[in-house]
Design an enzyme around this catalytic site. Sequence first.
Site, PDB file in Angstrom:
ATOM      1  N   LYS A  90      59.536 -51.371 -15.610  1.00  0.00           N
ATOM      2  CA  LYS A  90      58.807 -52.388 -16.370  1.00  0.00           C
ATOM      3  C   LYS A  90      59.596 -52.747 -17.622  1.00  0.00           C
ATOM      4  CE  LYS A  90      57.712 -49.471 -19.858  1.00  0.00           C
ATOM      5  NZ  LYS A  90      58.186 -49.664 -21.263  1.00  0.00           N
ATOM      6  N   ASP A 217      52.240 -44.257 -19.974  1.00  0.00           N
ATOM      7  CA  ASP A 217      52.664 -45.502 -19.323  1.00  0.00           C
ATOM      8  C   ASP A 217      52.311 -45.560 -17.843  1.00  0.00           C
ATOM      9  OD1 ASP A 217      53.709 -46.251 -21.724  1.00  0.00           O
ATOM     10  OD2 ASP A 217      55.820 -46.031 -21.150  1.00  0.00           O
TER      11      ASP A 217
END
Length: 397
Positions: A90, A217
């Site tokens: 990401k 995350d």
Amino acid sequence: MASSHLLSHHLFPSSLHNTYTNRSNSPNSCLFLRPSTRFRKNPSLRIAASGSGRKQVEFVYDLEDKFNKLADEVDKEAGLSRLTLFSPCKINVFLRITGKREDGYHDLASLFHVISLGDTIKFSLSPTKTKDRLSTNVPGVPLDERNLIIKALNLYRRKTGTDNFFWIHLDKKVPTGAGLGGGSSNAATALWAANQFSGCIASEDDLQEWSAEIGSDIPFFFSHGAAYCTGRGEVVEDIPRALPPNLPMVLVKPKEECSTAEVYKRFRLEQTSSADPSMLLKQITENGISQDVCINDLEPPAFEVLPSLKRLKKRIIAASRGDYQAVFMSGSGSTIVGVGAPDPPAFIYDEDDYKDVFVSDACFLTREENEWYKEPVSQAGVSFGEENTTDEDPYIS
């Protein structure tokens, strides 16, 4: 006098020739008996009069269809034995740090987005019920309980009471210490895989909630690929209008890594941007990416830790001649992202100082409901100075 009837069952004619067919590419799958002779599609009755006036009834049966249905039932019982999944990383399109928490963590507000650069992870059921075994193609990656993949599998077994253990091979393409969440993605992918092997007994919401126990995350990857994340990062709000998948970008990561702990140690809350993160999100979703909205509050402390990273960002902006809509650091570094073009500036190729940098083109990526992320065609990172290892023989589920 009542007439008598003769029922002839022609279920196994003498001309039947059987062949064995392996219906799966898995070495652990069953062999199923298949008839090579073609039969009628549906059962039928044929009635004919004999010479004596008696009627003979012949029952013609679709044997192939019967075997197919039986084999399908056995397949369902056999279950999954091998699975290969893409594990994408990401970027943080913007990253605001909004406060310090009592537990020592920081509150953040960030637009996370999955991109097309990622690892490939192969899972195979272990014949033992005692230990997971992890291998990888790069040195320096921990293969024991320190690895988030193993932590995720242990977490899944603890939450569900299942007893599947795995052989796992991690084909690593995402660089470590890059601010790209490669390890978090690996953990989320492992949770998804474990759930597939167990017949999806946990919901995606369950997996997302559990994953926060081992990493801030990780819950993001159970979004559809674009999310506004708050709290420590574990509060995930899906963004319905993701960024366009045809918008190219380039990732440039120097050989040096940024220690997240060291970056936060140098972080000063009073030196952060005053931009409202909800307004940044609104601008991006309505107008797209631009330099003024791609704010990362961790850039100043990261540039203190690694001054060469600040110079790299400035040079990319200066050399791009407007090719990039925005140039910014992802996460806590040390990857610099240029959105708007797939290629780095020429100096990255030409100068010896950058011969060891990692460079990859990428694009934004999302996933469909109840499906995991799929790797786009022709996606590979390039690391100057070392060979990019790939595997051309993936497992087939």
